[in-house]
Design a protein around this motif. Structure first.
Motif, PDB file in Angstrom:
ATOM      1  N   LEU A  20     -13.864 -88.768-117.422  1.00  0.00           N
ATOM      2  CA  LEU A  20     -13.724 -89.400-115.464  1.00  0.00           C
ATOM      3  C   LEU A  20     -15.143 -88.850-115.068  1.00  0.00           C
ATOM      4  CD1 LEU A  20     -11.794 -89.511-113.621  1.00  0.00           C
ATOM      5  CD2 LEU A  20     -11.153 -87.164-113.812  1.00  0.00           C
ATOM      6  N   THR A  21     -15.340 -89.703-114.012  1.00  0.00           N
ATOM      7  CA  THR A  21     -16.747 -89.318-113.727  1.00  0.00           C
ATOM      8  C   THR A  21     -16.544 -88.616-112.409  1.00  0.00           C
ATOM      9  OG1 THR A  21     -17.703 -91.240-115.198  1.00  0.00           O
ATOM     10  CG2 THR A  21     -18.737 -89.880-112.636  1.00  0.00           C
ATOM     11  N   VAL A  22     -16.745 -88.244-111.582  1.00  0.00           N
ATOM     12  CA  VAL A  22     -16.624 -87.379-110.222  1.00  0.00           C
ATOM     13  C   VAL A  22     -17.765 -88.267-109.468  1.00  0.00           C
ATOM     14  CG1 VAL A  22     -16.618 -85.339-108.926  1.00  0.00           C
ATOM     15  CG2 VAL A  22     -16.195 -85.249-111.255  1.00  0.00           C
ATOM     16  N   ILE A  23     -17.162 -88.465-108.454  1.00  0.00           N
ATOM     17  CA  ILE A  23     -17.960 -89.546-107.751  1.00  0.00           C
ATOM     18  C   ILE A  23     -17.720 -89.183-106.040  1.00  0.00           C
ATOM     19  CG2 ILE A  23     -18.423 -91.489-108.777  1.00  0.00           C
ATOM     20  CD1 ILE A  23     -16.010 -92.590-107.339  1.00  0.00           C
ATOM     21  N   SER A  24     -17.753 -88.626-105.789  1.00  0.00           N
ATOM     22  CA  SER A  24     -17.634 -87.323-104.260  1.00  0.00           C
ATOM     23  C   SER A  24     -16.945 -86.027-104.751  1.00  0.00           C
ATOM     24  CB  SER A  24     -16.283 -88.315-103.949  1.00  0.00           C
ATOM     25  OG  SER A  24     -16.573 -88.009-102.326  1.00  0.00           O
ATOM     26  N   ASN A  25     -17.763 -85.814-103.302  1.00  0.00           N
ATOM     27  CA  ASN A  25     -17.399 -84.565-103.215  1.00  0.00           C
ATOM     28  C   ASN A  25     -16.365 -83.617-103.395  1.00  0.00           C
ATOM     29  OD1 ASN A  25     -20.408 -83.782-103.276  1.00  0.00           O
ATOM     30  ND2 ASN A  25     -20.555 -84.620-101.102  1.00  0.00           N
ATOM     31  N   LEU A  26     -16.061 -82.958-104.316  1.00  0.00           N
ATOM     32  CA  LEU A  26     -15.199 -81.817-104.316  1.00  0.00           C
ATOM     33  C   LEU A  26     -15.070 -80.949-103.192  1.00  0.00           C
ATOM     34  CD1 LEU A  26     -13.354 -81.983-107.827  1.00  0.00           C
ATOM     35  CD2 LEU A  26     -13.614 -83.641-106.790  1.00  0.00           C
ATOM     36  N   ALA A  27     -15.789 -80.126-102.598  1.00  0.00           N
ATOM     37  CA  ALA A  27     -16.071 -78.757-102.190  1.00  0.00           C
ATOM     38  C   ALA A  27     -15.760 -79.448-100.386  1.00  0.00           C
ATOM     39  CB  ALA A  27     -16.861 -78.064-102.983  1.00  0.00           C
ATOM     40  N   SER A  28     -15.272 -79.070 -99.802  1.00  0.00           N
ATOM     41  CA  SER A  28     -15.265 -79.154 -98.234  1.00  0.00           C
ATOM     42  C   SER A  28     -14.792 -78.145 -97.955  1.00  0.00           C
ATOM     43  CB  SER A  28     -14.054 -80.143 -98.266  1.00  0.00           C
ATOM     44  OG  SER A  28     -13.067 -80.227 -98.264  1.00  0.00           O
ATOM     45  N   ALA A  29     -14.197 -77.855 -96.284  1.00  0.00           N
ATOM     46  CA  ALA A  29     -14.595 -76.818 -95.496  1.00  0.00           C
ATOM     47  C   ALA A  29     -12.679 -76.522 -95.498  1.00  0.00           C
ATOM     48  CB  ALA A  29     -13.992 -77.117 -94.288  1.00  0.00           C
ATOM     49  N   THR A  30     -12.103 -77.076 -96.193  1.00  0.00           N
ATOM     50  CA  THR A  30     -10.747 -77.691 -96.625  1.00  0.00           C
ATOM     51  C   THR A  30     -10.007 -77.012 -98.161  1.00  0.00           C
ATOM     52  OG1 THR A  30     -10.035 -79.664 -97.007  1.00  0.00           O
ATOM     53  CG2 THR A  30      -9.306 -78.480 -94.420  1.00  0.00           C
ATOM     54  N   ASN A  31     -11.345 -76.660 -99.065  1.00  0.00           N
ATOM     55  CA  ASN A  31     -11.225 -77.334 -99.935  1.00  0.00           C
ATOM     56  C   ASN A  31     -12.368 -76.387-100.992  1.00  0.00           C
ATOM     57  OD1 ASN A  31     -10.461 -76.669-102.995  1.00  0.00           O
ATOM     58  ND2 ASN A  31     -11.358 -78.866-103.489  1.00  0.00           N
ATOM     59  N   VAL A  32     -12.610 -74.720-100.878  1.00  0.00           N
ATOM     60  CA  VAL A  32     -13.600 -73.485-101.441  1.00  0.00           C
ATOM     61  C   VAL A  32     -12.546 -72.688-102.417  1.00  0.00           C
ATOM     62  CG1 VAL A  32     -14.927 -73.901 -98.952  1.00  0.00           C
ATOM     63  CG2 VAL A  32     -12.670 -72.157 -99.193  1.00  0.00           C
ATOM     64  N   ASP A  33     -11.432 -73.458-103.169  1.00  0.00           N
ATOM     65  CA  ASP A  33     -10.916 -72.292-103.977  1.00  0.00           C
ATOM     66  C   ASP A  33     -11.110 -73.089-105.921  1.00  0.00           C
ATOM     67  OD1 ASP A  33      -9.669 -70.594-105.351  1.00  0.00           O
ATOM     68  OD2 ASP A  33      -7.874 -71.434-104.388  1.00  0.00           O
ATOM     69  N   LEU A  34     -11.777 -72.391-106.844  1.00  0.00           N
ATOM     70  CA  LEU A  34     -10.844 -72.937-108.504  1.00  0.00           C
ATOM     71  C   LEU A  34     -10.218 -74.111-107.670  1.00  0.00           C
ATOM     72  CD1 LEU A  34     -11.344 -70.372-110.516  1.00  0.00           C
ATOM     73  CD2 LEU A  34     -12.713 -71.557-109.795  1.00  0.00           C
ATOM     74  N   ASP A  35     -10.458 -75.634-108.714  1.00  0.00           N
ATOM     75  CA  ASP A  35      -9.958 -76.501-109.169  1.00  0.00           C
ATOM     76  C   ASP A  35      -9.027 -76.861-110.096  1.00  0.00           C
ATOM     77  OD1 ASP A  35      -9.060 -77.235-106.655  1.00  0.00           O
ATOM     78  OD2 ASP A  35     -10.855 -79.181-106.085  1.00  0.00           O
ATOM     79  N   THR A  36      -8.600 -77.486-110.710  1.00  0.00           N
ATOM     80  CA  THR A  36      -8.692 -77.804-112.316  1.00  0.00           C
ATOM     81  C   THR A  36      -8.811 -79.333-112.502  1.00  0.00           C
ATOM     82  OG1 THR A  36      -6.560 -78.243-112.772  1.00  0.00           O
ATOM     83  CG2 THR A  36      -7.650 -76.143-113.087  1.00  0.00           C
ATOM     84  N   ILE A  37      -9.433 -79.972-113.252  1.00  0.00           N
ATOM     85  CA  ILE A  37      -9.728 -81.419-114.214  1.00  0.00           C
ATOM     86  C   ILE A  37      -9.072 -81.702-116.034  1.00  0.00           C
ATOM     87  CG2 ILE A  37     -10.929 -83.182-115.064  1.00  0.00           C
ATOM     88  CD1 ILE A  37     -12.363 -82.768-112.457  1.00  0.00           C
ATOM     89  N   GLY A  38      -7.407 -81.764-115.908  1.00  0.00           N
ATOM     90  CA  GLY A  38      -7.250 -82.176-116.887  1.00  0.00           C
ATOM     91  C   GLY A  38      -7.325 -83.237-117.755  1.00  0.00           C
ATOM     92  N   PHE A  39      -6.590 -83.594-119.396  1.00  0.00           N
ATOM     93  CA  PHE A  39      -6.283 -84.432-119.726  1.00  0.00           C
ATOM     94  C   PHE A  39      -5.091 -84.433-120.770  1.00  0.00           C
ATOM     95  CE2 PHE A  39      -5.989 -87.966-123.323  1.00  0.00           C
ATOM     96  CZ  PHE A  39      -6.813 -88.751-122.614  1.00  0.00           C
ATOM     97  N   LYS A  40      -4.011 -85.152-121.013  1.00  0.00           N
ATOM     98  CA  LYS A  40      -3.150 -84.999-121.418  1.00  0.00           C
ATOM     99  C   LYS A  40      -2.717 -86.194-122.431  1.00  0.00           C
ATOM    100  CE  LYS A  40       0.823 -86.001-118.694  1.00  0.00           C
ATOM    101  NZ  LYS A  40       2.106 -84.990-117.462  1.00  0.00           N
ATOM    102  N   GLY A  41      -2.110 -86.695-123.412  1.00  0.00           N
ATOM    103  CA  GLY A  41      -2.460 -87.488-124.016  1.00  0.00           C
ATOM    104  C   GLY A  41      -1.782 -87.483-125.489  1.00  0.00           C
ATOM    105  N   SER A  42      -1.761 -88.281-126.661  1.00  0.00           N
ATOM    106  CA  SER A  42      -1.201 -88.212-127.688  1.00  0.00           C
ATOM    107  C   SER A  42      -1.956 -88.271-129.074  1.00  0.00           C
ATOM    108  CB  SER A  42       0.584 -88.046-128.467  1.00  0.00           C
ATOM    109  OG  SER A  42       0.966 -89.686-127.760  1.00  0.00           O
TER     110      SER A  42
END
Length: 366
Positions: A126-148
């Motif tokens: 998974l490639t992050v192709i835009s900025n996640l940090a913003s004026a409304t998002n300045v806290d810890l985030d998570t990226i996850g994957f689930k499967g079997s």
């Protein structure tokens, strides 16, 4: 006498005769700050006319069935998640339910190649192709994957995740990064090179800065690497997992620390593996406790093939904890009790809340 082994709290382990281990690795860095004065994210992850090819982080899955790696084709029902919400994609693999303020997708899914155990595998990424940090998002985030993964005709589910370290630019105005933030080596003579970078409020590197490198599991400084802008680590230097810490300073006397960054290196050719379980749960732990709740962390050393084959030579487990701002926690650190060659420690809600609602832990077994 066995060697010391370090590991951290983001581990998925299925406690069966055959283990499924899923972990997410980061090519680049998943740390980003937002400068409220300029309205810019640092570093920039979105392509612009002035910067058409920014260093965009790539998160990729490494899954093992016992000691065998699993390719992308062997992952069933795979889903990427952002802050525990499933990411939906269009036909081009770009996210449709997560977009930035300009309505541009935040993520793009695909596959990438990873050298694991001397063999090249195709793995989900998974490639992050835009900025996640913003004026409304300045806290810890998570990226996850689930499967079997299929084991003996049955689907064995797994879930893993990594933190996206998003924050407001500090009052000191600096962000320190290590790249890659996580890596894998598969032989004693293989090495990983980690690059240190420091950004100021304008998104540029200061003209003068200084750094110290540490083994985060033991706290020992790599004195020969002092002020090195990059460092290489060999598979022969450690067992199982090495957590590297870099402290950044603005003065040559190392008095004014302005940032701290971490990187993780896994040595997959070592037979020993340090397992960590959260509340006896096989999924990664988010630290989201309700008031009055407690998380029990259990740690033990076994073989990579079998988590129940406990190595009884490891009798000591030491914790190093860091808060959400990556400052080391020195007071109120839970004690570790050992029984049957397993260590346990209790993490109450009040401790996690006091430390910014996120505690990053490193365990060293010896």
């Amino acid at each position: 006498m066995p060697n010391a082994i370090s590991n951290h709290f983001c581990i998925t382990a299925i406690q069966e005769g055959v283990t499924i281990q899923g972990s997410l690795r980061i090519s680049g860095t998943l740390s980003q700050n937002f400068n409220a004065n300029t309205g810019k994210a640092i570093p920039n992850w979105k392509a612009t006319t002035d910067d058409p090819n920014p260093d965009q982080p790539i998160v990729y899955l490494v899954a093992r069935r016992g000691v065998s790696y699993v390719t992308a084709a062997g992952i069933n029902n795979g889903q990427w998640l952002y802050n525990d919400v499933v990411i939906e994609f269009d036909a081009q693999g770009k996210s449709t339910n997560f977009k930035d303020a300009d309505n541009a997708p935040l993520f793009q899914k695909g596959t990438t190649t990873a050298n694991l155990g001397g063999t090249t595998y195709s793995v989900p990424c998974l490639t992050v192709i835009s900025n996640l940090a913003s004026a409304t998002n300045v806290d810890l985030d998570t990226i996850g994957f689930k499967g079997s993964v299929e084991v003996a005709g049955k689907q064995m589910a797994f879930h893993c995740q990594v933190d996206v370290k998003i924050a407001q630019m500090t009052s000191q105005g600096f962000l320190g990064l290590l790249s890659p933030e996580s890596a894998i080596i598969s032989s004693q003579d293989q090495s990983v090179t980690i690059k240190a970078s420091l950004y100021a409020e304008d998104g540029q590197s200061p003209a003068s800065w200084f750094c110290k490198w540490f083994n985060a599991g033991t706290g020992d400084e790599y004195v020969t690497l002092r002020n090195a802008r990059q460092a290489s680590f060999m598979g022969a230097d450690f067992v199982d997992n090495l957590m590297v810490r870099c402290d950044f300073f603005t003065d040559a006397g190392f008095n004014n620390r302005v940032a701290t960054a971490f990187s993780s290196i896994d040595d997959t050719q070592d037979p020993e593996y340090l397992y960590i379980s959260m509340n006896a749960n096989n999924a990664d732990f988010s630290g989201q406790l309700a008031p009055g709740e407690t998380c029990t962390v259990t740690m033990w050393v076994a073989t990579m093939e079998d988590s129940t084959n406990i190595n009884t030579q490891y009798t000591s487990f030491v914790l190093h904890l860091y808060d959400g701002e990556q400052n080391e926690i020195t007071s109120g650190v839970p004690s570790v009790s050992v029984s049957g060659n397993k260590g346990t420690a209790q993490f109450p809600y009040d401790l996690i809340a006091r430390c910014g609602y996120k505690v990053f832990g490193i365990v060293t077994a010896s």
